[in-house]
Design a protein around this motif. Structure first.
Motif, PDB file in Angstrom:
ATOM      1  N   ALA A  34       7.923   3.788  25.046  1.00  0.00           N
ATOM      2  CA  ALA A  34       8.921   2.788  24.639  1.00  0.00           C
ATOM      3  C   ALA A  34       8.535   2.071  23.348  1.00  0.00           C
ATOM      4  O   ALA A  34       9.335   1.337  22.779  1.00  0.00           O
ATOM      5  N   PHE A  35       7.291   2.272  22.914  1.00  0.00           N
ATOM      6  CA  PHE A  35       6.807   1.608  21.699  1.00  0.00           C
ATOM      7  C   PHE A  35       6.182   2.725  20.868  1.00  0.00           C
ATOM      8  O   PHE A  35       5.112   3.236  21.220  1.00  0.00           O
ATOM      9  N   VAL A  36       6.827   3.121  19.790  1.00  0.00           N
ATOM     10  CA  VAL A  36       6.431   4.352  19.112  1.00  0.00           C
ATOM     11  C   VAL A  36       5.767   4.073  17.772  1.00  0.00           C
ATOM     12  O   VAL A  36       6.303   3.331  16.944  1.00  0.00           O
ATOM     13  N   TRP A  37       4.611   4.661  17.585  1.00  0.00           N
ATOM     14  CA  TRP A  37       3.888   4.533  16.312  1.00  0.00           C
ATOM     15  C   TRP A  37       4.601   5.397  15.278  1.00  0.00           C
ATOM     16  O   TRP A  37       4.767   6.603  15.487  1.00  0.00           O
ATOM     17  N   GLN A  38       5.029   4.799  14.174  1.00  0.00           N
ATOM     18  CA  GLN A  38       5.700   5.533  13.101  1.00  0.00           C
ATOM     19  C   GLN A  38       4.632   6.153  12.215  1.00  0.00           C
ATOM     20  O   GLN A  38       4.079   5.479  11.334  1.00  0.00           O
ATOM     21  N   VAL A  39       4.337   7.416  12.442  1.00  0.00           N
ATOM     22  CA  VAL A  39       3.267   8.039  11.670  1.00  0.00           C
ATOM     23  C   VAL A  39       3.497   9.543  11.541  1.00  0.00           C
ATOM     24  O   VAL A  39       3.870  10.200  12.503  1.00  0.00           O
ATOM     25  N   ASP A  40       3.297  10.042  10.308  1.00  0.00           N
ATOM     26  CA  ASP A  40       3.323  11.488  10.101  1.00  0.00           C
ATOM     27  C   ASP A  40       1.943  11.986   9.716  1.00  0.00           C
ATOM     28  O   ASP A  40       1.591  13.118   9.964  1.00  0.00           O
ATOM     29  N   GLY A  41       1.163  11.113   9.080  1.00  0.00           N
ATOM     30  CA  GLY A  41      -0.166  11.546   8.641  1.00  0.00           C
ATOM     31  C   GLY A  41      -0.949  10.368   8.108  1.00  0.00           C
ATOM     32  O   GLY A  41      -0.466   9.228   8.112  1.00  0.00           O
ATOM     33  N   VAL A  42      -2.164  10.680   7.650  1.00  0.00           N
ATOM     34  CA  VAL A  42      -3.103   9.641   7.215  1.00  0.00           C
ATOM     35  C   VAL A  42      -2.490   8.700   6.183  1.00  0.00           C
ATOM     36  O   VAL A  42      -2.710   7.483   6.218  1.00  0.00           O
ATOM     37  N   GLN A  43      -1.714   9.276   5.257  1.00  0.00           N
ATOM     38  CA  GLN A  43      -1.171   8.448   4.178  1.00  0.00           C
ATOM     39  C   GLN A  43      -0.361   7.279   4.731  1.00  0.00           C
ATOM     40  O   GLN A  43      -0.286   6.220   4.112  1.00  0.00           O
ATOM     41  N   ASP A  44       0.247   7.474   5.910  1.00  0.00           N
ATOM     42  CA  ASP A  44       1.095   6.407   6.475  1.00  0.00           C
ATOM     43  C   ASP A  44       0.283   5.155   6.771  1.00  0.00           C
ATOM     44  O   ASP A  44       0.752   4.058   6.569  1.00  0.00           O
ATOM     45  N   TRP A  45      -0.931   5.328   7.295  1.00  0.00           N
ATOM     46  CA  TRP A  45      -1.663   4.102   7.613  1.00  0.00           C
ATOM     47  C   TRP A  45      -2.505   3.600   6.447  1.00  0.00           C
ATOM     48  O   TRP A  45      -3.090   2.539   6.516  1.00  0.00           O
ATOM     49  N   LEU A  46      -2.521   4.388   5.358  1.00  0.00           N
ATOM     50  CA  LEU A  46      -3.238   3.902   4.171  1.00  0.00           C
ATOM     51  C   LEU A  46      -2.263   3.358   3.115  1.00  0.00           C
ATOM     52  O   LEU A  46      -2.671   2.921   2.047  1.00  0.00           O
ATOM     53  N   THR A  47      -0.973   3.401   3.423  1.00  0.00           N
ATOM     54  CA  THR A  47       0.038   2.951   2.458  1.00  0.00           C
ATOM     55  C   THR A  47       0.636   1.629   2.933  1.00  0.00           C
ATOM     56  O   THR A  47       1.075   1.525   4.082  1.00  0.00           O
ATOM     57  N   SER A  48       0.649   0.640   2.028  1.00  0.00           N
ATOM     58  CA  SER A  48       1.155  -0.678   2.434  1.00  0.00           C
ATOM     59  C   SER A  48       2.676  -0.643   2.616  1.00  0.00           C
ATOM     60  O   SER A  48       3.341   0.297   2.187  1.00  0.00           O
ATOM     61  N   TYR A  49       3.200  -1.693   3.240  1.00  0.00           N
ATOM     62  CA  TYR A  49       4.628  -1.756   3.537  1.00  0.00           C
ATOM     63  C   TYR A  49       5.438  -1.890   2.248  1.00  0.00           C
ATOM     64  O   TYR A  49       4.937  -2.419   1.246  1.00  0.00           O
ATOM     65  N   GLU A  50       6.709  -1.462   2.297  1.00  0.00           N
ATOM     66  CA  GLU A  50       7.532  -1.511   1.081  1.00  0.00           C
ATOM     67  C   GLU A  50       7.730  -2.966   0.620  1.00  0.00           C
ATOM     68  O   GLU A  50       7.794  -3.880   1.454  1.00  0.00           O
ATOM     69  N   GLY A  51       7.762  -3.156  -0.679  1.00  0.00           N
ATOM     70  CA  GLY A  51       7.959  -4.493  -1.241  1.00  0.00           C
ATOM     71  C   GLY A  51       6.809  -5.424  -0.915  1.00  0.00           C
ATOM     72  O   GLY A  51       6.965  -6.639  -0.863  1.00  0.00           O
ATOM     73  N   TRP A  52       5.627  -4.867  -0.715  1.00  0.00           N
ATOM     74  CA  TRP A  52       4.475  -5.609  -0.191  1.00  0.00           C
ATOM     75  C   TRP A  52       3.847  -6.490  -1.271  1.00  0.00           C
ATOM     76  O   TRP A  52       3.383  -5.995  -2.284  1.00  0.00           O
ATOM     77  N   PRO A  53       3.807  -7.809  -1.059  1.00  0.00           N
ATOM     78  CA  PRO A  53       3.202  -8.667  -2.073  1.00  0.00           C
ATOM     79  C   PRO A  53       1.710  -8.896  -1.859  1.00  0.00           C
ATOM     80  O   PRO A  53       1.105  -9.660  -2.590  1.00  0.00           O
ATOM     81  N   SER A  54       1.133  -8.268  -0.851  1.00  0.00           N
ATOM     82  CA  SER A  54      -0.284  -8.456  -0.486  1.00  0.00           C
ATOM     83  C   SER A  54      -0.519  -9.866   0.067  1.00  0.00           C
ATOM     84  O   SER A  54       0.367 -10.722   0.035  1.00  0.00           O
ATOM     85  N   THR A  55      -1.718 -10.092   0.597  1.00  0.00           N
ATOM     86  CA  THR A  55      -2.048 -11.411   1.139  1.00  0.00           C
ATOM     87  C   THR A  55      -3.437 -11.769   0.638  1.00  0.00           C
ATOM     88  O   THR A  55      -4.143 -10.932   0.081  1.00  0.00           O
ATOM     89  N   ARG A  56      -3.817 -13.016   0.860  1.00  0.00           N
ATOM     90  CA  ARG A  56      -5.127 -13.476   0.400  1.00  0.00           C
ATOM     91  C   ARG A  56      -6.254 -12.655   1.037  1.00  0.00           C
ATOM     92  O   ARG A  56      -7.213 -12.264   0.385  1.00  0.00           O
ATOM     93  N   TYR A  57      -6.125 -12.396   2.354  1.00  0.00           N
ATOM     94  CA  TYR A  57      -7.191 -11.658   3.037  1.00  0.00           C
ATOM     95  C   TYR A  57      -7.233 -10.205   2.606  1.00  0.00           C
ATOM     96  O   TYR A  57      -8.288  -9.598   2.600  1.00  0.00           O
ATOM     97  N   GLU A  58      -6.073  -9.668   2.237  1.00  0.00           N
ATOM     98  CA  GLU A  58      -6.091  -8.285   1.750  1.00  0.00           C
ATOM     99  C   GLU A  58      -6.847  -8.213   0.422  1.00  0.00           C
ATOM    100  O   GLU A  58      -7.661  -7.312   0.200  1.00  0.00           O
TER     101      GLU A  58
END
Ligand SMILES: C[S@@+](CC[C@H](N)C(=O)[O-])C[C@H]1O[C@@H](n2cnc3c(N)ncnc32)[C@H](O)[C@@H]1O
Length: 233
Positions: free
Chosen positions: A191-215
């Motif tokens: 019921a809770f699905v990880w949106q992933v096709d490959g490694v690049q998905d978890w190494l790529t930030s979200y669209e329109g991402w302004p980053s954060t201080r901790y990042e």
């Protein structure tokens, strides 16, 4: 006593964060805490004023509010709720909200679990958890935000099709969180699905991402941020 399970969790407290206050607030920041915060507080009615908004997003642990204010400014027709127990972070965000005249943000100064317990089922389009406190020592793992009951709460408040976005640069926390999200997914029949096709998905930030201080700190210190998206089916 007949208490709904998500309300009951509010009663059973786990301390999840470190500092509640740092340096003394400036006069303007203190004024914003006294005057603006009561007008836009998210508890007890996190969705108030959002009836005409086409989407509602919750950001958990927004730090100084850089990401929250950026998203709210970009999307004036959407509603944003932010929860953060660190007074200096909330004060900084309030100063920014006033300066940018943002009217689509509700803020909770405190534990996000107080917000979650006021939210009805299936009301949020998106939840961000960006660089949660990692609590790296095993004896402190119980303080990590991501726990089985917490995932259940997040799932409850998301709409069908709603997204949970979780980012972390601390590998032991990435493993911890992923194991718990995937276990929840499996226990609920996917019921809770990880949106992933490959490694690049978890190494790529979200669209329109302004980053954060901790990042920014993670990059400076040579750590790799990981980005995950789970969708409620
Ligand atoms: C490492 S900081 C990241 C801040 C920000 N998201 C960023 O990326 O710059 C984690 C934040 O989560 C907040 N936090 C910890 N426990 C929380 C809770 N139960 N509810 C809401 N925020 C919490 C902390 O106060 C802290 O500001």
């Amino acid at each position: 006593m007949n208490v709904e399970p998500h309300k009951e969790r509010r009663i059973e407290r786990r301390k999840l964060w470190g500092r509640a206050q740092g340096r003394p607030l400036s006069r303007h920041q203190a004024e914003m805490i006294d005057t603006l915060l009561p007008k836009i507080k998210a508890v007890p009615a996190p969705l108030s004023g959002f009836a005409d908004k086409k989407r509602v997003t919750l950001e958990i642990g927004f730090g100084g509010g850089e990401h929250l204010l950026f998203r709210a400014g970009e999307n004036p027709d959407e509603g944003f709720i932010g929860a953060e127990p660190f007074l200096n972070g909330v004060a900084k965000a309030l100063v920014g909200i006033e300066a940018r005249k943002l009217t689509n943000i509700r803020i909770h100064l405190g534990d996000v679990r107080a917000v979650l317990s006021e939210l009805p089922d299936c009301c949020l389009d998106c939840i961000y958890i960006l660089y949660p406190d990692p609590w790296p020592k095993p004896r402190h793992y119980k303080r990590r935000l991501i726990q089985d009951d917490f995932i259940e709460d997040l799932y409850r408040v998301l709409k069908t099709g709603g997204e949970l976005r979780f980012a972390s640069d601390i590998i032991s926390y990435v493993d911890w969180a992923l194991a718990r999200f995937l276990r929840f997914s499996s226990n609920t029949g996917g019921a809770f699905v990880w949106q992933v096709d490959g490694v690049q998905d978890w190494l790529t930030s979200y669209e329109g991402w302004p980053s954060t201080r901790y990042e920014a700190k993670a990059f400076r210190e040579g750590r790799t941020p990981h980005y995950f998206t789970f969708v409620k089916k």
